[in-house]
Design a protein around this motif. Structure first.
Motif, PDB file in Angstrom:
ATOM      1  N   GLY A 111      33.853 -39.356 -66.627  1.00 19.57           N
ATOM      2  CA  GLY A 111      34.296 -38.029 -66.233  1.00 19.57           C
ATOM      3  C   GLY A 111      35.271 -38.089 -65.089  1.00 19.57           C
ATOM      4  O   GLY A 111      35.797 -39.151 -64.744  1.00 19.57           O
ATOM      5  N   LEU A 112      35.506 -36.912 -64.506  1.00 17.66           N
ATOM      6  CA  LEU A 112      36.407 -36.778 -63.369  1.00 17.66           C
ATOM      7  C   LEU A 112      35.591 -36.686 -62.095  1.00 17.66           C
ATOM      8  O   LEU A 112      34.638 -35.891 -62.016  1.00 17.66           O
ATOM      9  N   VAL A 113      35.959 -37.485 -61.101  1.00 19.58           N
ATOM     10  CA  VAL A 113      35.235 -37.483 -59.835  1.00 19.58           C
ATOM     11  C   VAL A 113      36.233 -37.656 -58.702  1.00 19.58           C
ATOM     12  O   VAL A 113      37.288 -38.278 -58.874  1.00 19.58           O
ATOM     13  N   GLN A 114      35.908 -37.093 -57.551  1.00 24.53           N
ATOM     14  CA  GLN A 114      36.781 -37.227 -56.387  1.00 24.53           C
ATOM     15  C   GLN A 114      36.613 -38.600 -55.746  1.00 24.53           C
ATOM     16  O   GLN A 114      35.547 -39.229 -55.876  1.00 24.53           O
ATOM     17  N   PRO A 115      37.629 -39.072 -55.051  1.00 25.76           N
ATOM     18  CA  PRO A 115      37.484 -40.342 -54.318  1.00 25.76           C
ATOM     19  C   PRO A 115      36.267 -40.306 -53.397  1.00 25.76           C
ATOM     20  O   PRO A 115      36.012 -39.288 -52.733  1.00 25.76           O
ATOM     21  N   GLY A 116      35.528 -41.402 -53.397  1.00 26.79           N
ATOM     22  CA  GLY A 116      34.300 -41.479 -52.618  1.00 26.79           C
ATOM     23  C   GLY A 116      33.068 -41.051 -53.378  1.00 26.79           C
ATOM     24  O   GLY A 116      31.939 -41.246 -52.895  1.00 26.79           O
ATOM     25  N   GLY A 117      33.264 -40.476 -54.551  1.00 25.43           N
ATOM     26  CA  GLY A 117      32.148 -39.999 -55.345  1.00 25.43           C
ATOM     27  C   GLY A 117      31.487 -41.102 -56.158  1.00 25.43           C
ATOM     28  O   GLY A 117      31.853 -42.281 -56.060  1.00 25.43           O
ATOM     29  N   SER A 118      30.513 -40.683 -56.972  1.00 28.58           N
ATOM     30  CA  SER A 118      29.729 -41.636 -57.774  1.00 28.58           C
ATOM     31  C   SER A 118      29.635 -41.173 -59.219  1.00 28.58           C
ATOM     32  O   SER A 118      29.705 -39.973 -59.505  1.00 28.58           O
ATOM     33  N   LEU A 119      29.493 -42.145 -60.087  1.00 31.29           N
ATOM     34  CA  LEU A 119      29.215 -41.907 -61.501  1.00 31.29           C
ATOM     35  C   LEU A 119      28.278 -42.990 -61.991  1.00 31.29           C
ATOM     36  O   LEU A 119      28.282 -44.113 -61.460  1.00 31.29           O
ATOM     37  N   ARG A 120      27.508 -42.652 -63.018  1.00 37.04           N
ATOM     38  CA  ARG A 120      26.636 -43.647 -63.659  1.00 37.04           C
ATOM     39  C   ARG A 120      26.964 -43.687 -65.134  1.00 37.04           C
ATOM     40  O   ARG A 120      26.797 -42.689 -65.842  1.00 37.04           O
ATOM     41  N   LEU A 121      27.428 -44.840 -65.588  1.00 39.50           N
ATOM     42  CA  LEU A 121      27.729 -45.041 -67.000  1.00 39.50           C
ATOM     43  C   LEU A 121      26.518 -45.632 -67.704  1.00 39.50           C
ATOM     44  O   LEU A 121      25.786 -46.439 -67.129  1.00 39.50           O
ATOM     45  N   SER A 122      26.333 -45.230 -68.951  1.00 37.58           N
ATOM     46  CA  SER A 122      25.257 -45.770 -69.778  1.00 37.58           C
ATOM     47  C   SER A 122      25.832 -46.301 -71.074  1.00 37.58           C
ATOM     48  O   SER A 122      26.815 -45.775 -71.594  1.00 37.58           O
ATOM     49  N   CYS A 123      25.198 -47.327 -71.597  1.00 38.67           N
ATOM     50  CA  CYS A 123      25.587 -47.898 -72.885  1.00 38.67           C
ATOM     51  C   CYS A 123      24.303 -48.221 -73.646  1.00 38.67           C
ATOM     52  O   CYS A 123      23.469 -48.987 -73.155  1.00 38.67           O
ATOM     53  N   VAL A 124      24.191 -47.640 -74.820  1.00 39.29           N
ATOM     54  CA  VAL A 124      23.021 -47.885 -75.658  1.00 39.29           C
ATOM     55  C   VAL A 124      23.455 -48.656 -76.892  1.00 39.29           C
ATOM     56  O   VAL A 124      24.390 -48.254 -77.592  1.00 39.29           O
ATOM     57  N   ALA A 125      22.780 -49.756 -77.144  1.00 33.68           N
ATOM     58  CA  ALA A 125      23.072 -50.585 -78.300  1.00 33.68           C
ATOM     59  C   ALA A 125      22.035 -50.334 -79.388  1.00 33.68           C
ATOM     60  O   ALA A 125      20.838 -50.290 -79.116  1.00 33.68           O
ATOM     61  N   SER A 126      22.495 -50.166 -80.617  1.00 33.48           N
ATOM     62  CA  SER A 126      21.586 -49.979 -81.737  1.00 33.48           C
ATOM     63  C   SER A 126      21.858 -51.035 -82.785  1.00 33.48           C
ATOM     64  O   SER A 126      22.933 -51.625 -82.847  1.00 33.48           O
ATOM     65  N   GLY A 127      20.878 -51.264 -83.636  1.00 30.81           N
ATOM     66  CA  GLY A 127      21.021 -52.289 -84.655  1.00 30.81           C
ATOM     67  C   GLY A 127      20.006 -53.395 -84.427  1.00 30.81           C
ATOM     68  O   GLY A 127      19.046 -53.232 -83.677  1.00 30.81           O
ATOM     69  N   THR A 128      20.257 -54.511 -85.038  1.00 27.83           N
ATOM     70  CA  THR A 128      19.333 -55.637 -84.935  1.00 27.83           C
ATOM     71  C   THR A 128      19.641 -56.421 -83.668  1.00 27.83           C
ATOM     72  O   THR A 128      20.529 -57.257 -83.641  1.00 27.83           O
ATOM     73  N   ILE A 129      18.919 -56.093 -82.618  1.00 27.87           N
ATOM     74  CA  ILE A 129      19.179 -56.700 -81.318  1.00 27.87           C
ATOM     75  C   ILE A 129      17.877 -57.234 -80.756  1.00 27.87           C
ATOM     76  O   ILE A 129      16.908 -56.506 -80.632  1.00 27.87           O
TER      77      ILE A 129
END
Length: 115
Positions: free
Chosen positions: A10-28
């Motif tokens: 997303g859009l965030v101001q300098p000094g801000g925070s974000l949390r990215l997530s990645c979900v894997a599906s399938g034979t893992i």
């Protein structure tokens, strides 16, 4: 068939925070390495952070001390906590999974750091 889905950009101001997530599906079963890469306009894709099945981590120098990579309890999820964001962190962020000699990529999520 392995699929990766990223979210949290997303859009965030300098000094801000974000949390990215990645979900894997399938034979893992305990992916060898899960990583985050990013690609800014006109630049090559670069490694941001990676984490092995044993929990060992590595980071690009430019994000050390600001970003933290972690895996979920189910081991098919990886997170990237990004703090103290800078305009130069603006890029499309991609999740990558290395499993059994093959690599799988997500579709990417846009991170824009701007005032």
């Amino acid at each position: 068939q392995v699929q990766l889905v990223e979210s949290g950009g997303g859009l965030v101001q300098p000094g801000g925070s974000l949390r990215l997530s990645c979900v894997a599906s399938g034979t893992i079963f305990n992916a060898d390495v899960m990583s985050w890469y990013r690609q800014a306009p006109g630049k090559e894709r670069e490694l941001v952070a990676g984490i092995t099945r044993y929990g060992n981590t590595n980071y690009a120098e430019s994000v050390k001390g600001r970003f933290t990579i972690s895996r979920g309890n189910a081991k098919n999820t990886v997170y990237l906590q990004m703090n103290s964001l800078k305009p130069e962190d603006t890029a499309v962020y991609y999740c990558k999974l290395a499993l059994g000699g093959s690599s799988y990529w997500g579709q990417g999520t846009q991170v824009t750091v701007s005032s």
